[in-house]
Design an enzyme around this catalytic site. Structure first.
Site, short mmCIF file in Angstrom:
data_model
loop_
_atom_site.label_atom_id
_atom_site.label_comp_id
_atom_site.label_asym_id
_atom_site.label_seq_id
_atom_site.Cartn_x
_atom_site.Cartn_y
_atom_site.Cartn_z
N CYS A 1 -49.71 51.35 122.68
CA CYS A 1 -48.34 51.83 122.84
C CYS A 1 -48.27 53.32 122.50
CB CYS A 1 -47.37 51.06 121.95
SG CYS A 1 -47.70 51.27 120.18
N CYS B 1 -49.58 54.62 119.18
CA CYS B 1 -51.02 54.84 119.07
C CYS B 1 -51.38 56.26 119.50
CB CYS B 1 -51.79 53.85 119.92
SG CYS B 1 -51.54 52.11 119.48
N CYS C 1 -97.81 62.20 128.84
CA CYS C 1 -98.27 61.33 127.75
C CYS C 1 -97.09 60.93 126.87
CB CYS C 1 -99.33 62.03 126.90
SG CYS C 1 -98.70 63.46 126.00
N CYS D 1 -94.70 63.54 125.46
CA CYS D 1 -93.65 64.04 126.36
C CYS D 1 -92.41 63.17 126.26
CB CYS D 1 -94.15 64.05 127.81
SG CYS D 1 -95.60 65.07 128.10
N ASP E 1 -78.53 22.00 122.60
CA ASP E 1 -77.25 21.35 122.88
C ASP E 1 -77.52 20.15 123.79
OD1 ASP E 1 -74.35 21.11 123.04
OD2 ASP E 1 -74.59 21.81 125.10
N ASP F 1 -75.37 26.02 127.01
CA ASP F 1 -74.88 26.42 128.33
C ASP F 1 -74.15 27.76 128.31
OD1 ASP F 1 -72.45 25.88 127.16
OD2 ASP F 1 -72.05 24.07 128.33
N ASP G 1 -71.11 27.15 123.49
CA ASP G 1 -72.21 27.37 122.56
C ASP G 1 -72.36 28.84 122.20
OD1 ASP G 1 -73.02 24.64 122.62
OD2 ASP G 1 -73.91 25.00 124.58
#
Length: 799
Positions: free
Chosen positions: A14, A17, A81, A84, A494, A694, A698
């Site tokens: 709002c 803020c 290398c 770098c 599960d 799943d 979970d």
């Protein structure tokens, strides 16, 4: 000097803020700010050098708001290398507005998280350029550019080899025995050797001077510095000897032109084969991207027209003929066919699809003509999600890489110091006053040291390992998860949808009240129709088989998590669920105790039904175990892991399912929100725990576990709560993920051991003068190639 910037601000709800942020920022010394709620940004002017952008960001975050971040993927060229990559990473991380920067030597790419408005892509590109490298926005692996770069390396290698071979041939004259081979005087001419070596040194080898100079200007050192120092010492010493033979009467000059030229050639050999091998580490992503359809048949006003896949938008109607790839994720609106989804789910048998079924982009329509409505396109498709996960995993760093990064940061300066010390010891002690042996020993030390092998040891293995996982339906979201998986000691599974198929069916209906079975099923079907729980869907499906076509009116529906549901159905208060729900509703179910116990002993889930507070009957539902579950659980046990099953089912039903699946440890009657606590219980015992579920209810447990593994099928491949996604729903993927982790980490340890062992042994041997510089160069080139080649062995891993 004034500096203006626009910072994206999140979390404002709002005007209060935005006013608060603006007021606080304007109180800062040298800061003028205007915060816009609608645009969700703050326009900030820094009016003095004392005011820093980072201070503004920190002040906004202290107020409880967020600052928008963006991600930039860049392709970086010019790295030679690990030093770098480390230098670029440190340089970017020190920039104002950079949240994090990660650079991968193996993929020659980087990922930068930055604050737009404070840092921009051009700033990042300029910073990389200032460090001596080139960065551009990465797209589609820039295969053409990388192929062109590879061809350039090959052509330079060929030219360098042609010019170096005559010089190599002259080494025959220095062998301690007679080879009998002809040795033309031209080859022994110092001026002829000077011409050949100069082309190699300053045309072929010029990038080493450029890279080395830039590194030194940035107060660091890399492999270019070692190569440039070593070859220059040999070359310029030989130049001096050539001039002495011509103008100072030196009869037998010590020439090392072949050393400098052959060293550069050998380094190029190593770089060329290293680049070829590194391309093979990214084949998994290229193959995934090649799966996507290149075009689609779009239907507009009844007319079918072929269009590029990039032109397809959500909502477009697409025709998919038999044998064609489905262009994008969507829903079937007309037709029926079988679809080969093996590339996504790993399921070898085609799946029958009809109207309203979802289809996945890049899967293959087998035999029927379909019209689908595009739902997700471009970066939102399931395939794009898989590619994104693999890309991020391949670009991430495993914790074990910190060791290599720490060593690489100080490696080159230490090697140069050792080379200087070796030179001093030789010229002052071993062969006092003799420049040649001291120079040869110092050059050998400079050349044999190879930070490349150390820098490539970890990222190449991670790239190949995660790519191999993607090919087998195992998506690691980062190198840290690939590393952590090897240490797992227990797995919590599960039940529904993980061990079982997740599609329960009604098996028994027992009546105990005055109500008829048909009436109870009508009430139960109507109430459960408001729920999306798998058990509810089973009851609704059963009602349809019993001829229930129209659902009774339902009101006051309430779901009681882990217990069941209550609702007003056709004027009656109807409740269906567990014993816990019956106790809450004060319903006496004692008369059904024996029957319920027997059903639960068979692994069936029992739901008690009551109307207006009176017990009416039991509906028993069974969810069959997946064919692969028992085998998968046996495999986990064979690998020394403790296997636990967790479910909201009552204890007897859970025990029955566990027996069939071969599981010894069961957590029953666990509410979804309590699953995470069960994971913590095991962790408090000192166990490293993986949670397999799943990815929906979970999610808390997946997040709490040391490794969260989400069973993903179809479009559910990118489950955010998990660290690993197992595509296709096959539980055997858990043991495959464990095997892949262990084999990848063993591969990394091999790489790190040989990279460190090679330098630990090679440098002292070179310092003792036991290696000719060209032999040291060959060993150095071989070390990098061998590390990448060892990583590529993971591509042949069988599960």
């Amino acid at each position: 000097m004034k500096k203006e910037m626009t910072i994206g601000v999140t979390g404002m709800t709002c005007a209060a803020c935005s006013n608060r942020i603006e007021k606080v920022l304007n109180k800062m010394d040298g800061v003028s700010a205007n915060v816009n709620l609608a645009l969700e940004n703050a326009k900030v002017t820094l009016e003095s050098d004392e005011a820093a952008p980072q201070d503004v960001v920190e002040r906004i975050e202290k107020l409880g708001y967020g600052v928008q971040q963006k991600r930039l993927d860049v392709a970086i060229s010019g790295m030679t290398c690990a030093a770098c990559a480390t230098r670029i990473e440190k340089g970017l991380n020190r920039m104002t507005g950079i949240v994090s920067a990660r650079v991968n030597l193996a993929t020659e790419s980087g990922t930068v998280i930055y604050l737009p408005g404070i840092a921009e892509p051009d700033d990042i590109f300029q910073k990389v350029a200032k460090l001596g490298y080139k960065a551009v926005a990465e797209n589609a692996f820039q295969d053409d550019e990388k192929q062109k770069e590879l061809r350039g390396k090959r052509n330079k290698l060929i030219l360098s080899s042609v010019l170096s071979l005559p010089l190599l041939y002259t080494m025959i004259a220095h062998l301690p025995f007679n080879t009998g081979l002809p040795l033309p005087m031209l080859l022994m001419n110092p001026w002829f050797q000077l011409v050949l070596a100069s082309v190699v040194q300053f045309y072929i080898g010029w990038p080493f001077y450029v890279g080395g100079t830039r590194a030194l200007l940035n107060k660091s050192a890399n492999m270019d510095v070692l190569v440039a120092l070593g070859t220059s010492a040999a070359y310029f010493y030989s130049v001096v000897e050539t001039f002495r033979s011509q103008f100072a009467g030196l009869e037998h000059p010590d020439l090392y032109f072949e050393t400098s030229a052959i060293l550069i050639t050998l380094v190029l050999v190593g770089k060329y084969f290293e680049a070829r091998a590194k391309r093979q580490t990214t084949t998994a992503i290229r193959e995934l991207m090649d799966l996507q359809a290149k075009e689609a048949t779009r239907i507009e006003n009844g007319v079918e027209k072929k269009v590029p896949i990039d032109a397809v938008k959500p909502g477009d109607l697409l025709r998919v003929k038999p044998g064609e790839k489905i262009p994008t994720d969507g829903v079937i609106v007309e037709g029926r066919s079988s679809v080969d989804e093996s590339m996504i789910t790993g399921e070898s048998l085609p799946v029958t699809k009809q109207v309203e079924d979802k289809v996945i982009g890049a899967t293959i329509n087998k035999n029927g003509s379909l019209i689908i409505r595009a739902a997700k396109v471009g970066k939102d498709t399931a395939l794009a999600g898989i590619v994104r996960i693999v890309e991020e995993a391949q670009g991430s760093k495993a914790p074990i890489q910190r060791l290599a990064d720490s060593i690489s940061g100080v490696f080159v300066p230490i090697v140069i110091s050792i080379a200087v010390l070796v030179f001093v010891v030789w010229i002052s002690g071993v062969h006092p006053g003799q420049l040649t042996p001291a120079l040869v020993a110092a050059i050998s030390v400079l050349v044999i040291a190879c930070p490349c092998a150390l820098g490539l040891a970890t990222p190449t293995s991670i790239m190949v390992g995660t790519g191999k996982g993607a090919e087998n339906g195992i998506l690691f979201k980062g190198g840290e998860y690939l590393e952590t998986t090897q240490n797992l000691q227990s797995v919590m599974l599960d039940k529904t949808g993980t061990i079982t198929n997740g599609k329960p069916e009604v098996t028994d209906v027992l009546m105990f009240g005055e109500m008829s079975e048909q009436k109870m099923i009508e009430l139960a079907s109507a109430a459960e129709n408001e729920s999306e729980h798998p058990l509810a869907l089973a009851v609704v499906a059963y009602g349809e088989t019993q001829g229930i076509e129209k659902q009774l009116p339902v009101s006051d529906f309430e779901s009681h998590t882990g217990s069941g549901i209550t609702a007003q159905v056709a004027g009656m208060r109807f409740a269906i669920g567990t014993r816990r729900l019956m106790q809450r509703e004060v319903v006496d179910i004692r008369q059904a105790s024996n029957e319920a116990r027997n059903l639960e002993s068979d692994g069936k889930t029992v739901m008690f039904a009551a109307a207006d507070g009176k017990f009416q009957g039991i509906i028993a539902v069974a969810d069959t175990i997946k064919p692969s579950s028992r085998q998968a659980i046996e495999e986990l046990k064979a690998r020394g892991l403790g296997v636990y099953m967790i479910t909201g089912d009552n204890e007897r039903t859970a025990e029955a399912i566990a027996r069939k699946a071969g599981i010894d440890h069961v957590f029953a009657e666990v509410l979804p929100e309590d699953k995470a606590n069960k994971v913590r219980e095991l962790q408090k015992q000192g166990l490293k725990v993986a949670m397999v579920g799943d990815g929906i209810n979970d999610a808390p447990a997946l997040a709490v576990a040391d490794i969260g593994m989400a069973i993903g099928t179809g479009t559910d491949v990118a489950i955010e709560a998990a660290d690993i996604t197992l595509v296709g729903g096959d539980l055997t993927h858990v043991s495959k993920a464990l095997d892949l982790s262990r084999k990848t980490m063993r591969n990394i340890r091999q790489n790190l051991f040989w990279a460190l062992f090679y330098n630990a042994v090679g440098i002292p041997i070179a310092a003792l003068g036991l290696l000719a510089p060209w032999v040291a160069g060959a060993a150095m080139a071989f070390s990098s190639v061998s590390v990448v080649a060892n990583s590529l062995r993971l591509k042949r891993v069988k599960f």
